[in-house]
Write a protein that holds these residues in place. Structure first.
Motif, short mmCIF file in Angstrom:
data_model
loop_
_atom_site.label_atom_id
_atom_site.label_comp_id
_atom_site.label_asym_id
_atom_site.label_seq_id
_atom_site.Cartn_x
_atom_site.Cartn_y
_atom_site.Cartn_z
N VAL A 1 8.22 22.61 -16.24
CA VAL A 1 9.62 22.43 -16.61
C VAL A 1 9.82 22.58 -18.11
O VAL A 1 10.89 22.96 -18.57
N ARG A 2 8.78 22.32 -18.88
CA ARG A 2 8.89 22.31 -20.34
C ARG A 2 9.46 23.62 -20.91
O ARG A 2 10.33 23.57 -21.78
N PRO A 3 9.01 24.80 -20.47
CA PRO A 3 9.61 26.04 -21.02
C PRO A 3 11.11 26.16 -20.73
O PRO A 3 11.85 26.67 -21.56
N TRP A 4 11.56 25.72 -19.57
CA TRP A 4 12.97 25.79 -19.25
C TRP A 4 13.78 24.85 -20.14
O TRP A 4 14.87 25.18 -20.56
N LEU A 5 13.23 23.66 -20.39
CA LEU A 5 13.92 22.73 -21.27
C LEU A 5 14.00 23.25 -22.70
O LEU A 5 14.99 23.06 -23.38
N ALA A 6 12.93 23.89 -23.13
CA ALA A 6 12.94 24.48 -24.49
C ALA A 6 13.97 25.60 -24.59
O ALA A 6 14.57 25.80 -25.64
N ALA A 7 14.15 26.36 -23.52
CA ALA A 7 15.12 27.44 -23.54
C ALA A 7 16.56 26.94 -23.59
O ALA A 7 17.45 27.65 -24.06
N LEU A 8 16.79 25.73 -23.14
CA LEU A 8 18.14 25.17 -23.16
C LEU A 8 18.55 24.70 -24.54
O LEU A 8 19.74 24.55 -24.82
N ARG A 9 17.60 24.48 -25.39
CA ARG A 9 17.94 23.96 -26.74
C ARG A 9 18.46 25.00 -27.64
O ARG A 9 18.50 26.06 -27.74
N MET B 1 3.27 13.93 -9.64
CA MET B 1 4.25 15.01 -9.68
C MET B 1 4.90 15.13 -11.05
O MET B 1 5.14 16.24 -11.54
N ILE B 2 5.18 14.00 -11.67
CA ILE B 2 5.80 14.01 -13.00
C ILE B 2 4.86 14.62 -14.02
O ILE B 2 5.23 15.51 -14.79
N PHE B 3 3.60 14.17 -14.02
CA PHE B 3 2.67 14.64 -15.04
C PHE B 3 2.25 16.08 -14.81
O PHE B 3 2.14 16.86 -15.76
N GLU B 4 2.02 16.48 -13.57
CA GLU B 4 1.59 17.84 -13.31
C GLU B 4 2.76 18.82 -13.34
O GLU B 4 2.59 19.98 -13.69
N ALA C 1 0.84 -1.20 0.00
CA ALA C 1 0.00 0.00 0.00
C ALA C 1 0.88 1.25 0.00
O ALA C 1 0.60 2.22 -0.72
N GLY C 2 1.94 1.24 0.78
CA GLY C 2 2.87 2.37 0.80
C GLY C 2 3.58 2.54 -0.53
O GLY C 2 3.76 3.66 -1.01
N LEU C 3 3.96 1.43 -1.15
CA LEU C 3 4.60 1.49 -2.46
C LEU C 3 3.67 2.08 -3.50
O LEU C 3 4.06 2.92 -4.31
N LEU C 4 2.41 1.66 -3.48
CA LEU C 4 1.43 2.21 -4.42
C LEU C 4 1.20 3.70 -4.19
O LEU C 4 1.08 4.46 -5.15
N LEU C 5 1.16 4.11 -2.95
CA LEU C 5 0.98 5.53 -2.65
C LEU C 5 2.16 6.35 -3.15
O LEU C 5 1.97 7.41 -3.77
N ILE C 6 3.38 5.87 -2.92
CA ILE C 6 4.56 6.59 -3.40
C ILE C 6 4.59 6.64 -4.92
O ILE C 6 4.90 7.68 -5.51
N ALA C 7 4.23 5.55 -5.59
CA ALA C 7 4.20 5.52 -7.06
C ALA C 7 3.15 6.48 -7.59
O ALA C 7 3.38 7.20 -8.57
N PHE C 8 1.99 6.54 -6.95
CA PHE C 8 0.92 7.45 -7.37
C PHE C 8 1.36 8.90 -7.23
O PHE C 8 1.18 9.71 -8.15
N VAL C 9 1.94 9.24 -6.10
CA VAL C 9 2.39 10.62 -5.87
C VAL C 9 3.50 11.00 -6.85
O VAL C 9 3.51 12.10 -7.40
N ALA C 10 4.43 10.07 -7.11
CA ALA C 10 5.51 10.34 -8.05
C ALA C 10 4.98 10.55 -9.46
O ALA C 10 5.39 11.49 -10.16
N ALA C 11 4.05 9.71 -9.89
CA ALA C 11 3.47 9.86 -11.23
C ALA C 11 2.71 11.18 -11.35
O ALA C 11 2.82 11.89 -12.36
#
Length: 87
Positions: free
Chosen positions: A79-87, A71-74, A59-69
């Motif tokens: 972060v996308r504009p900063w990555l575009a500026a680096l190119r 955070m990545i998607f939201e 249950a803890g593993l699923l909670l950590i995976a859910f929160v990580a996913a």
């Protein structure tokens, strides 16, 4: 267990040190000892629960995976504009 409790409470030490200021070393020492004691009590309570019900590990593993996913998607849109500026 004690070494893990001390190392995990580093963020608490920094918070107490920031709140105590340079003139109140006794407040920092008390806050450090209190945070280590609270981490030890919480770690022992959680450890006994995990030994009693091993399925809580998953249950803890699923909670950590859910929160990580989430955070990545939201967070990727921020972060996308900063990555575009680096190119």
């Amino acid at each position: 267990m004690t070494v893990a409790d001390v190392s995990m409470s580093l963020d608490n030490v920094l918070a107490v040190a920031g709140g105590a200021g340079p003139d109140h070393a006794y407040v920092m020492a008390f806050g450090l000892l209190l945070s280590i004691a609270m981490m030890a009590v919480a770690a022992n309570a959680i450890s006994s629960l995990l030994h009693r019900w091993p399925s809580l590990n998953y249950a803890g593993l699923l909670l950590i995976a859910f929160v990580a996913a989430r955070m990545i998607f939201e967070g990727s849109s921020g972060v996308r504009p900063w990555l575009a500026a680096l190119r």
